[in-house]
Design a protein around this motif. Structure first.
Motif, PDB file in Angstrom:
ATOM      1  N   LEU A  18       0.842  -1.200   0.000  1.00 32.94           N
ATOM      2  CA  LEU A  18       0.000   0.000   0.000  1.00 32.94           C
ATOM      3  C   LEU A  18       0.877   1.250   0.000  1.00 32.94           C
ATOM      4  O   LEU A  18       0.645   2.184  -0.772  1.00 32.94           O
ATOM      5  N   LYS A  19       1.892   1.266   0.852  1.00 35.92           N
ATOM      6  CA  LYS A  19       2.804   2.410   0.921  1.00 35.92           C
ATOM      7  C   LYS A  19       3.529   2.608  -0.411  1.00 35.92           C
ATOM      8  O   LYS A  19       3.668   3.738  -0.889  1.00 35.92           O
ATOM      9  N   ILE A  53      -8.101  -4.677   7.970  1.00 33.74           N
ATOM     10  CA  ILE A  53      -9.129  -3.885   7.313  1.00 33.74           C
ATOM     11  C   ILE A  53     -10.251  -4.758   6.783  1.00 33.74           C
ATOM     12  O   ILE A  53     -10.093  -5.967   6.598  1.00 33.74           O
ATOM     13  N   GLN A  54     -11.385  -4.122   6.530  1.00 32.17           N
ATOM     14  CA  GLN A  54     -12.545  -4.790   5.949  1.00 32.17           C
ATOM     15  C   GLN A  54     -12.504  -4.635   4.438  1.00 32.17           C
ATOM     16  O   GLN A  54     -11.776  -3.797   3.902  1.00 32.17           O
ATOM     17  N   LEU A  58     -10.827  -1.839   1.745  1.00 31.52           N
ATOM     18  CA  LEU A  58     -10.011  -2.226   0.596  1.00 31.52           C
ATOM     19  C   LEU A  58     -10.527  -1.537  -0.668  1.00 31.52           C
ATOM     20  O   LEU A  58      -9.755  -0.975  -1.444  1.00 31.52           O
ATOM     21  N   LEU A  59     -11.835  -1.545  -0.843  1.00 35.63           N
ATOM     22  CA  LEU A  59     -12.435  -0.891  -1.998  1.00 35.63           C
ATOM     23  C   LEU A  59     -12.169   0.612  -1.967  1.00 35.63           C
ATOM     24  O   LEU A  59     -11.792   1.208  -2.985  1.00 35.63           O
ATOM     25  N   ASN A  66      -6.766   4.952  -7.232  1.00 36.68           N
ATOM     26  CA  ASN A  66      -7.090   4.769  -8.648  1.00 36.68           C
ATOM     27  C   ASN A  66      -6.401   3.528  -9.222  1.00 36.68           C
ATOM     28  O   ASN A  66      -5.766   3.580 -10.276  1.00 36.68           O
ATOM     29  N   VAL A  67      -6.511   2.428  -8.471  1.00 33.63           N
ATOM     30  CA  VAL A  67      -5.971   1.140  -8.910  1.00 33.63           C
ATOM     31  C   VAL A  67      -7.039   0.074  -8.712  1.00 33.63           C
ATOM     32  O   VAL A  67      -7.956   0.230  -7.896  1.00 33.63           O
ATOM     33  N   HIS A  68      -6.913  -1.016  -9.423  1.00 33.97           N
ATOM     34  CA  HIS A  68      -7.811  -2.152  -9.234  1.00 33.97           C
ATOM     35  C   HIS A  68      -7.494  -2.766  -7.869  1.00 33.97           C
ATOM     36  O   HIS A  68      -6.313  -2.837  -7.477  1.00 33.97           O
ATOM     37  N   PRO A  69      -8.508  -3.222  -7.129  1.00 35.10           N
ATOM     38  CA  PRO A  69      -8.240  -3.801  -5.801  1.00 35.10           C
ATOM     39  C   PRO A  69      -7.185  -4.902  -5.807  1.00 35.10           C
ATOM     40  O   PRO A  69      -6.421  -5.024  -4.852  1.00 35.10           O
TER      41      PRO A  69
END
Length: 84
Positions: A18-19, A53-54, A58-59, A66-69
């Motif tokens: 994520l970072k 996280i839920q 994530l969504l 602006n990326v696909h999950p």
């Protein structure tokens, strides 16, 4: 490796990815927080592997970046498949 250790390692790897994505988009915590309606301090905790996280979060993160999950899971994971 214990189940808890595997879970903790997974959260850390997820957070590092994520970072990496956030940094690649030159976003600071507050900018991403504004984009995805997640408190900036929570984003910091997620990146450090200290917050689970839920799916809804994530969504939100994927929309804010602006990326696909699935890109949030683009990292290598080693599991202990010994099911004894």
């Amino acid at each position: 490796m214990s189940s808890e250790t595997e879970k903790d390692n997974f959260k850390i790897l997820f957070g590092k990815n994520l970072k990496r994505i956030r940094d690649s988009k030159s976003l600071i915590f507050r900018q991403l927080a504004t984009r995805c309606n997640i408190d900036y301090s929570d984003i910091s905790k997620i990146e450090k592997g200290k917050r689970n996280i839920q799916l809804s979060s994530l969504l939100e993160l994927s929309k804010g970046l602006n990326v696909h999950p699935k890109e949030l899971f683009s990292f290598e994971v080693e599991f202990d498949y010994d099911m004894e």
